[in-house]
Scaffold this active site. Sequence first.
Site, PDB file in Angstrom:
ATOM      1  N   CYS A 127       0.665  -1.373  -0.119  1.00 38.97           N
ATOM      2  CA  CYS A 127      -0.008  -0.297   0.041  1.00 38.97           C
ATOM      3  C   CYS A 127       0.893   1.203  -0.004  1.00 38.97           C
ATOM      4  CB  CYS A 127      -0.950  -0.058   1.187  1.00 38.97           C
ATOM      5  SG  CYS A 127      -1.934   1.566   1.194  1.00 38.97           S
ATOM      6  N   GLY A 128       1.017   1.958  -1.173  1.00 38.19           N
ATOM      7  CA  GLY A 128       1.848   3.159  -1.402  1.00 38.19           C
ATOM      8  C   GLY A 128       1.553   4.430  -0.320  1.00 38.19           C
ATOM      9  N   ASN A 129       0.262   4.696  -0.166  1.00 43.08           N
ATOM     10  CA  ASN A 129       0.057   5.660   0.870  1.00 43.08           C
ATOM     11  C   ASN A 129       0.245   5.272   2.267  1.00 43.08           C
ATOM     12  OD1 ASN A 129      -0.728   7.648  -0.908  1.00 43.08           O
ATOM     13  ND2 ASN A 129      -2.571   7.044  -1.362  1.00 43.08           N
TER      14      ASN A 129
ATOM     15  N   ASN B  18       1.237  -5.314  -6.078  1.00 45.90           N
ATOM     16  CA  ASN B  18      -0.267  -5.605  -6.308  1.00 45.90           C
ATOM     17  C   ASN B  18      -0.729  -5.348  -7.521  1.00 45.90           C
ATOM     18  OD1 ASN B  18      -0.097  -2.859  -5.932  1.00 45.90           O
ATOM     19  ND2 ASN B  18      -1.674  -2.811  -4.206  1.00 45.90           N
TER      20      ASN B  18
ATOM     21  N   ASN C 194      -7.148  -3.932  -8.327  1.00 43.95           N
ATOM     22  CA  ASN C 194      -7.665  -2.261  -8.256  1.00 43.95           C
ATOM     23  C   ASN C 194      -7.582  -1.600  -9.703  1.00 43.95           C
ATOM     24  OD1 ASN C 194      -6.698  -2.271  -5.080  1.00 43.95           O
ATOM     25  ND2 ASN C 194      -4.736  -2.913  -6.112  1.00 43.95           N
TER      26      ASN C 194
ATOM     27  N   GLU D 213     -10.755   0.182  -5.112  1.00 41.07           N
ATOM     28  CA  GLU D 213      -9.329  -0.779  -4.518  1.00 41.07           C
ATOM     29  C   GLU D 213     -10.183  -2.032  -3.967  1.00 41.07           C
ATOM     30  OE1 GLU D 213      -6.173   0.647  -1.956  1.00 41.07           O
ATOM     31  OE2 GLU D 213      -7.199   2.478  -2.075  1.00 41.07           O
TER      32      GLU D 213
ATOM     33  N   CYS E 103      -4.893   6.390  -3.805  1.00 41.52           N
ATOM     34  CA  CYS E 103      -4.363   5.059  -3.817  1.00 41.52           C
ATOM     35  C   CYS E 103      -2.912   5.337  -4.289  1.00 41.52           C
ATOM     36  CB  CYS E 103      -4.994   3.896  -4.803  1.00 41.52           C
ATOM     37  SG  CYS E 103      -4.008   2.430  -4.721  1.00 41.52           S
ATOM     38  N   GLY E 104      -2.015   4.809  -3.326  1.00 46.99           N
ATOM     39  CA  GLY E 104      -0.482   5.274  -3.550  1.00 46.99           C
ATOM     40  C   GLY E 104       0.124   4.309  -4.747  1.00 46.99           C
TER      41      GLY E 104
END
Length: 268
Positions: A81-83, A153, A185, A203, A212-213
């Site tokens: 998860c980027g964020n 992902n 996603n 997502e 979404c990062g």
Amino acid sequence: MRFAKGHGTENDFVILPDPDGELELSAALVAAACDRRAGIGADGVLHVMRTKLSAEVADQADAAEWFMDYRNADGSLAEMCGNGIRVFARYLVDAGLAGAGEFGVATRAGVKRVRLGETGDVTVDMGPPRVLGTSRTSVSGHEYEGLHVNMGNPHLACVIGDPVAQLDLSRQPVFDPEVFPAGVNVELLNPVGPRRVVMRVFERGSGETRSCGTGSVASAVAAAHLAGETTGTWAVEVPGGTVTVTLDERTSYLAGPAVLVASGELDL
């Protein structure tokens, strides 16, 4: 149990500190914590534990002391998860569990290097995007083609002509389960200027989120592909703000704000 809450461009997370790996974190508990009416409310859970205590990622312990055990809002596991990792890094530093500067964080998609800037922004080396072909999605009866981009992902990033602000993302967009057997996603984006796009995202396991990062990086890759480019810096506008994606010949970087907003005790 103790908790904190933070967000990155309004992609929000419940943070559960568990340095000694003592929590029994069930899918039901995660879903209850993320419930926006009966719980705290979030797009996912950041479970903070020492890498060496997790059988999943213990082999990463030499490169990263802390493991971001990320769970989607429905309790399902996610690779990356980027964020979330930017908020995770902010929490580690503010809680005194890591020093400011640059350090590694273990994830199910491998160790990611994060760097905290003086302005409050956090930058993460997201690794090289992998473009795996094209596929299609359907949103409210409209079909769109996009790039299949893996960021640890799966993503389907679609550059479209219809204004993304008018799309109905209250339900899961249709996708090809043979291409995405574990779900996907879906990003829908409009180019709005030189190396600038507006994006919305649905997502898997969470629904539409404000940002979404990993999806922002996938969107930059799709926009660059359309422009015949492979490198450059892109601004990605999401409902919760703007993040910056830098693509080079080796890897990709995601930069943006990471903010802690609350802490307390969770009774569930």
